[in-house]
Design a protein around this motif. Sequence first.
Motif, short mmCIF file in Angstrom:
data_model
loop_
_atom_site.label_atom_id
_atom_site.label_comp_id
_atom_site.label_asym_id
_atom_site.label_seq_id
_atom_site.Cartn_x
_atom_site.Cartn_y
_atom_site.Cartn_z
N GLY A 187 0.63 -1.48 -0.08
CA GLY A 187 -0.03 -0.41 0.34
C GLY A 187 0.64 1.10 -0.20
O GLY A 187 1.14 2.24 -0.96
N ARG A 207 6.27 3.76 -0.92
CA ARG A 207 6.39 2.53 -0.71
C ARG A 207 7.53 1.48 -0.23
O ARG A 207 7.96 0.31 -0.04
CB ARG A 207 6.17 1.56 -1.77
CG ARG A 207 4.86 1.29 -2.24
CD ARG A 207 3.88 1.10 -3.20
NE ARG A 207 2.44 1.49 -4.00
CZ ARG A 207 1.49 1.02 -4.10
NH1 ARG A 207 2.21 0.93 -5.72
NH2 ARG A 207 0.51 1.18 -3.73
N SER A 210 -1.48 1.18 6.85
CA SER A 210 -3.14 0.08 6.45
C SER A 210 -2.81 -1.48 7.44
O SER A 210 -1.45 -1.69 7.42
CB SER A 210 -3.80 0.18 4.79
OG SER A 210 -1.78 -0.93 4.98
N ASP A 227 -0.32 -3.25 5.01
CA ASP A 227 0.93 -2.91 5.21
C ASP A 227 2.46 -3.54 6.38
O ASP A 227 2.91 -4.24 6.85
CB ASP A 227 1.24 -1.29 4.95
CG ASP A 227 1.23 -0.84 3.53
OD1 ASP A 227 1.25 -1.69 2.36
OD2 ASP A 227 1.19 0.06 3.39
N ALA A 256 -1.08 -2.44 -4.05
CA ALA A 256 -2.58 -1.71 -3.34
C ALA A 256 -3.30 -1.52 -5.13
O ALA A 256 -2.24 -1.12 -5.61
CB ALA A 256 -2.93 -1.02 -2.42
N SER A 312 -5.52 1.88 -7.49
CA SER A 312 -5.68 3.23 -7.76
C SER A 312 -6.42 3.35 -6.68
O SER A 312 -7.13 2.93 -6.46
CB SER A 312 -6.00 2.98 -9.11
OG SER A 312 -7.30 2.64 -9.90
N PHE A 335 -5.28 3.77 -3.67
CA PHE A 335 -5.04 3.68 -2.41
C PHE A 335 -5.03 4.58 -1.32
O PHE A 335 -4.25 5.63 -1.98
CB PHE A 335 -4.12 2.74 -2.05
CG PHE A 335 -3.25 2.50 -0.89
CD1 PHE A 335 -4.20 1.30 -0.15
CD2 PHE A 335 -2.47 2.46 -0.33
CE1 PHE A 335 -3.86 0.98 1.01
CE2 PHE A 335 -2.53 2.86 0.62
CZ PHE A 335 -2.88 1.37 1.48
N PRO A 336 -5.08 4.67 -0.40
CA PRO A 336 -6.45 4.09 0.61
C PRO A 336 -7.54 4.63 0.62
O PRO A 336 -8.50 3.68 1.64
CB PRO A 336 -5.65 4.21 1.66
CG PRO A 336 -5.28 5.75 1.80
CD PRO A 336 -4.85 6.37 0.95
N ALA A 356 -11.39 4.31 -1.50
CA ALA A 356 -12.16 3.51 -2.47
C ALA A 356 -13.52 4.45 -2.87
O ALA A 356 -13.91 4.86 -1.39
CB ALA A 356 -12.56 2.73 -1.92
N ARG A 412 -11.60 4.17 3.26
CA ARG A 412 -10.60 3.91 3.52
C ARG A 412 -10.14 2.77 3.91
O ARG A 412 -11.17 1.58 4.99
CB ARG A 412 -9.80 5.01 4.22
CG ARG A 412 -9.91 4.81 5.58
CD ARG A 412 -9.01 6.15 6.81
NE ARG A 412 -9.79 6.29 8.14
CZ ARG A 412 -9.72 5.23 8.20
NH1 ARG A 412 -8.99 4.03 8.37
NH2 ARG A 412 -10.31 5.77 9.82
N VAL A 413 -8.80 2.18 3.93
CA VAL A 413 -8.39 0.82 4.12
C VAL A 413 -8.39 1.24 5.79
O VAL A 413 -7.84 2.00 6.52
CB VAL A 413 -7.52 -0.19 3.83
CG1 VAL A 413 -7.63 -0.10 2.37
CG2 VAL A 413 -5.91 1.51 3.89
#
Length: 169
Positions: free
Chosen positions: A4, A14, A68, A71, A115, A117, A119-120, A122, A134-135
């Motif tokens: 992520g 990352r 996340s 991660d 992850a 596109s 991220f984080p 949706a 979000r995650v």
Amino acid sequence: MLPGGIQCQDSLRRDYDFRPLTGEVEMGLAEAVARARDLPGQVTLALQAALAHVGGRLPDAAMIDDMSVGDRQFLMTQLAGVLGLDQVWLTASCSHCGESFDFPLNYARLPVKPAGSGFPGAHISTDRGMLTLRVPTGMDQRAVLDIADLPLARQTLARRCVAAWDGGD
């Protein structure tokens, strides 16, 4: 590379690296287990002791708590490899005959993909408006840890992961 990543200014970073394994790092890992009262807290303290940087920044507890869950799990798996603990033996039962058998699993060889596109987050279009999720993070895990009622814990986690909704509460 993290699956992520973390936001640094206007970009997603990352990159990460672990500190060289020394007595100081080993002591920090041991203290993580002893000091934290819960698993998410242990993960935060262990990663704080072991990581040299994440996204070019020295990680602190707040940064690691805000990462996340995916991660955090990925980094713990990578840390297991650094410590020589990345291979475990598991037991399963044959679905045909019912006999149990053992097999090795190497965590470092499990597939990991970046992850998607956005991220984080949706974006989901609902009949009541656009919903942005979000995650979950380590802090979200800690927030629901002591909620014994599973449906309430799920509802609380879901509410925490709503970043925006133009449809109301």
